[in-house]
Scaffold this active site. Structure first.
Site, PDB file in Angstrom:
ATOM      1  N   ASN A   1       0.865  -1.184   0.000  1.00 53.96           N
ATOM      2  CA  ASN A   1       0.000   0.000   0.000  1.00 53.96           C
ATOM      3  C   ASN A   1       0.900   1.231   0.000  1.00 53.96           C
ATOM      4  O   ASN A   1       1.482   1.577   1.021  1.00 53.96           O
ATOM      5  CB  ASN A   1      -0.896  -0.041   1.250  1.00 53.96           C
ATOM      6  CG  ASN A   1      -1.740   1.209   1.402  1.00 53.96           C
ATOM      7  OD1 ASN A   1      -1.839   2.028   0.483  1.00 53.96           O
ATOM      8  ND2 ASN A   1      -2.355   1.359   2.569  1.00 53.96           N
ATOM      9  N   TRP A   2       0.995   1.868  -1.158  1.00 51.05           N
ATOM     10  CA  TRP A   2       1.904   3.020  -1.278  1.00 51.05           C
ATOM     11  C   TRP A   2       1.362   4.260  -0.581  1.00 51.05           C
ATOM     12  O   TRP A   2       2.092   5.233  -0.390  1.00 51.05           O
ATOM     13  CB  TRP A   2       2.142   3.356  -2.753  1.00 51.05           C
ATOM     14  CG  TRP A   2       2.918   2.334  -3.528  1.00 51.05           C
ATOM     15  CD1 TRP A   2       3.412   1.137  -3.066  1.00 51.05           C
ATOM     16  CD2 TRP A   2       3.276   2.416  -4.916  1.00 51.05           C
ATOM     17  NE1 TRP A   2       4.059   0.475  -4.091  1.00 51.05           N
ATOM     18  CE2 TRP A   2       3.997   1.233  -5.229  1.00 51.05           C
ATOM     19  CE3 TRP A   2       3.068   3.369  -5.916  1.00 51.05           C
ATOM     20  CZ2 TRP A   2       4.504   0.995  -6.510  1.00 51.05           C
ATOM     21  CZ3 TRP A   2       3.562   3.119  -7.183  1.00 51.05           C
ATOM     22  CH2 TRP A   2       4.273   1.944  -7.472  1.00 51.05           C
ATOM     23  N   LYS A   3       0.058   4.270  -0.267  1.00 48.48           N
ATOM     24  CA  LYS A   3      -0.587   5.472   0.300  1.00 48.48           C
ATOM     25  C   LYS A   3      -0.316   6.664  -0.624  1.00 48.48           C
ATOM     26  O   LYS A   3      -0.255   6.481  -1.845  1.00 48.48           O
ATOM     27  CB  LYS A   3      -0.106   5.711   1.739  1.00 48.48           C
ATOM     28  CG  LYS A   3      -0.255   4.440   2.584  1.00 48.48           C
ATOM     29  CD  LYS A   3      -0.052   4.644   4.048  1.00 48.48           C
ATOM     30  CE  LYS A   3      -0.190   3.305   4.769  1.00 48.48           C
ATOM     31  NZ  LYS A   3      -0.095   3.424   6.212  1.00 48.48           N
TER      32      LYS A   3
ATOM     33  N   HIS B   1      -9.501   1.217   5.141  1.00 42.23           N
ATOM     34  CA  HIS B   1      -8.210   1.473   5.783  1.00 42.23           C
ATOM     35  C   HIS B   1      -8.410   2.465   6.931  1.00 42.23           C
ATOM     36  O   HIS B   1      -9.205   3.396   6.825  1.00 42.23           O
ATOM     37  CB  HIS B   1      -7.199   2.020   4.763  1.00 42.23           C
ATOM     38  CG  HIS B   1      -5.810   2.025   5.306  1.00 42.23           C
ATOM     39  ND1 HIS B   1      -5.380   3.008   6.163  1.00 42.23           N
ATOM     40  CD2 HIS B   1      -4.784   1.160   5.161  1.00 42.23           C
ATOM     41  CE1 HIS B   1      -4.126   2.729   6.525  1.00 42.23           C
ATOM     42  NE2 HIS B   1      -3.757   1.616   5.928  1.00 42.23           N
TER      43      HIS B   1
ATOM     44  N   GLU C   1      -6.797   4.897   7.893  1.00 45.66           N
ATOM     45  CA  GLU C   1      -6.587   6.315   7.550  1.00 45.66           C
ATOM     46  C   GLU C   1      -7.830   6.893   6.874  1.00 45.66           C
ATOM     47  O   GLU C   1      -8.150   8.072   7.043  1.00 45.66           O
ATOM     48  CB  GLU C   1      -5.329   6.454   6.677  1.00 45.66           C
ATOM     49  CG  GLU C   1      -4.066   6.231   7.519  1.00 45.66           C
ATOM     50  CD  GLU C   1      -2.889   5.617   6.784  1.00 45.66           C
ATOM     51  OE1 GLU C   1      -2.862   5.644   5.546  1.00 45.66           O
ATOM     52  OE2 GLU C   1      -1.990   5.090   7.472  1.00 45.66           O
TER      53      GLU C   1
ATOM     54  N   GLU D   1      -5.254  -4.698  10.743  1.00 45.91           N
ATOM     55  CA  GLU D   1      -4.226  -3.676  10.915  1.00 45.91           C
ATOM     56  C   GLU D   1      -4.484  -2.893  12.206  1.00 45.91           C
ATOM     57  O   GLU D   1      -5.252  -1.931  12.208  1.00 45.91           O
ATOM     58  CB  GLU D   1      -4.254  -2.703   9.730  1.00 45.91           C
ATOM     59  CG  GLU D   1      -3.984  -3.366   8.401  1.00 45.91           C
ATOM     60  CD  GLU D   1      -3.406  -2.384   7.393  1.00 45.91           C
ATOM     61  OE1 GLU D   1      -2.313  -2.642   6.895  1.00 45.91           O
ATOM     62  OE2 GLU D   1      -4.043  -1.343   7.144  1.00 45.91           O
TER      63      GLU D   1
ATOM     64  N   GLY E   1       2.608   2.408  10.754  1.00 42.00           N
ATOM     65  CA  GLY E   1       3.556   3.495  10.559  1.00 42.00           C
ATOM     66  C   GLY E   1       4.284   3.908  11.830  1.00 42.00           C
ATOM     67  O   GLY E   1       4.948   4.935  11.869  1.00 42.00           O
TER      68      GLY E   1
ATOM     69  N   SER F   1       3.448  -1.972  10.393  1.00 39.35           N
ATOM     70  CA  SER F   1       4.900  -2.065  10.583  1.00 39.35           C
ATOM     71  C   SER F   1       5.435  -3.467  10.303  1.00 39.35           C
ATOM     72  O   SER F   1       6.392  -3.908  10.936  1.00 39.35           O
ATOM     73  CB  SER F   1       5.305  -1.583  11.983  1.00 39.35           C
ATOM     74  OG  SER F   1       4.941  -0.216  12.148  1.00 39.35           O
TER      75      SER F   1
ATOM     76  N   GLY G   1       2.785  -1.178   4.269  1.00 34.06           N
ATOM     77  CA  GLY G   1       2.845   0.242   3.934  1.00 34.06           C
ATOM     78  C   GLY G   1       4.278   0.657   3.633  1.00 34.06           C
ATOM     79  O   GLY G   1       4.807   0.424   2.547  1.00 34.06           O
ATOM     80  N   GLY G   2       4.921   1.266   4.622  1.00 38.02           N
ATOM     81  CA  GLY G   2       6.254   1.841   4.444  1.00 38.02           C
ATOM     82  C   GLY G   2       7.252   0.933   3.739  1.00 38.02           C
ATOM     83  O   GLY G   2       7.974   1.367   2.833  1.00 38.02           O
TER      84      GLY G   2
HETATM   85  P1  PGA Z   1       2.844   0.376   7.623  1.00 39.09           P
HETATM   86  O1  PGA Z   1       1.356   0.574   7.019  1.00 39.09           O
HETATM   87  O2  PGA Z   1       3.346  -0.932   7.071  1.00 39.09           O
HETATM   88  O3  PGA Z   1       3.610   1.554   7.130  1.00 39.09           O
HETATM   89  O4  PGA Z   1       2.693   0.339   9.107  1.00 39.09           O
HETATM   90  C1  PGA Z   1       0.496  -0.505   6.834  1.00 39.09           C
HETATM   91  C2  PGA Z   1      -0.812  -0.007   6.271  1.00 39.09           C
HETATM   92  O5  PGA Z   1      -1.305   1.028   6.725  1.00 39.09           O
HETATM   93  O6  PGA Z   1      -1.399  -0.626   5.338  1.00 39.09           O
END
Ligand code: PGA
Length: 253
Positions: free
Chosen positions: A10-12, A98, A100, A169, A175, A215, A236-237
């Site tokens: 997930n590049w966001k 998600h 966010e 998640e 993050g 993470s 994500g990251g």
């Molecule tokens: P993260 O994000 O791996 O950067 O913690 C995961 C996500 O929100 O899908």
């Protein structure tokens, strides 16, 4: 879909189109040097998706996902993107729910249930995210919290459920560099599977792919994926760096 090993990045809101093309090219090259059976999904920003699917039409190595879509099929919704537009652009998956989107854009179960239905009706597969904030984990009420979020799947048929992936998640792990322990992940994945079994029956629950996100990185992925109910990861990251993402895919095997 029966239960599968899946790693989704997930590049966001990261990467320009040029940077995204470069990253996918590196992933493609790297995948050919790895031994794995995992299904790889890349969730890029809307703007990038048409370019990526044109560059890699019907690619055997990965599929593309959107990070959101609108609940209506079309209409006067300035700034929004519909599920049918995504399908027409060659996108196969959409991430919905998600944390966010829930936190910054006020998306709740009622809205998400609509989005899920529209996405499925248009032929998208859905990665539906659930997960509790820190205060809920500290109060040890995470199971009730997640069970409530799973209600967005209430109305779905057995056929619909074949096109659903659930991603657990925990918000406190996203993050933050703070990963859920593999015990915490396994426990919650078992709870999710049991809840889906109560809602939809045992066969559907055992076929469901449940991903862990928060993470998850090149160092901890193997331990998380070793647990029997952790079918893969939503990353994500660590999906923004080809080498890390490739290590995570290899860890899934
Ligand atoms: P993260 O994000 O791996 O950067 O913690 C995961 C996500 O929100 O899908």
């Amino acid at each position: 879909m029966s239960r599968k090993k899946i790693v989704a990045g997930n590049w966001k809101m990261n990467k320009t189109i040029a940077e995204g093309l470069d990253l996918v090219a590196q992933i493609k090259t790297g995948l050919h040097e790895k031994n794995y059976q995992t299904e790889v999904i890349i969730a890029a920003p809307y703007l990038h998706l048409g370019v990526l699917t044109a560059q890699y039409p019907g690619d055997a190595d990965f599929a593309f996902a959107a990070q959101n879509c609108h609940q209506e099929n079309a209409g006067a919704y300035t700034g929004e993107v519909s599920a049918s537009m995504l399908v027409a652009a060659g996108v196969s998956f959409v991430i919905l729910g998600h944390s966010e989107r829930r936190q910054y854009f006020g998306e709740d179960e009622t809205l998400l249930a609509q989005k899920i239905k529209t996405a499925l009706a248009n032929g998208l597969k859905v990665i539906y995210c659930v997960g509790e904030p820190l205060e809920v984990r500290e109060a040890n009420t995470q199971n009730d919290w997640v069970k409530n979020q799973l209600k967005a799947l209430d109305d779905l048929s057995a056929a619909d459920m074949k096109n659903i992936i659930v991603a657990y998640e925990p918000i406190w792990a996203i993050g933050t560099g703070k990963t859920a322990s593999s015990d915490q992940a396994q426990e919650m994945h078992v709870f999710i599977r049991r809840t889906i079994s109560e809602m939809k029956g045992e066969a559907i629950a055992s076929d469901l792919s449940i991903l862990y996100g928060g993470s998850c990185n090149a160092q901890n992925a193997a331990e998380l994926f070793a647990r029997p109910d952790v079918d893969g990861g939503l990353i994500g990251g660590a999906s923004l760096k080809a080498a890390d993402f490739l290590t995570i895919i290899e860890s899934r095997g």
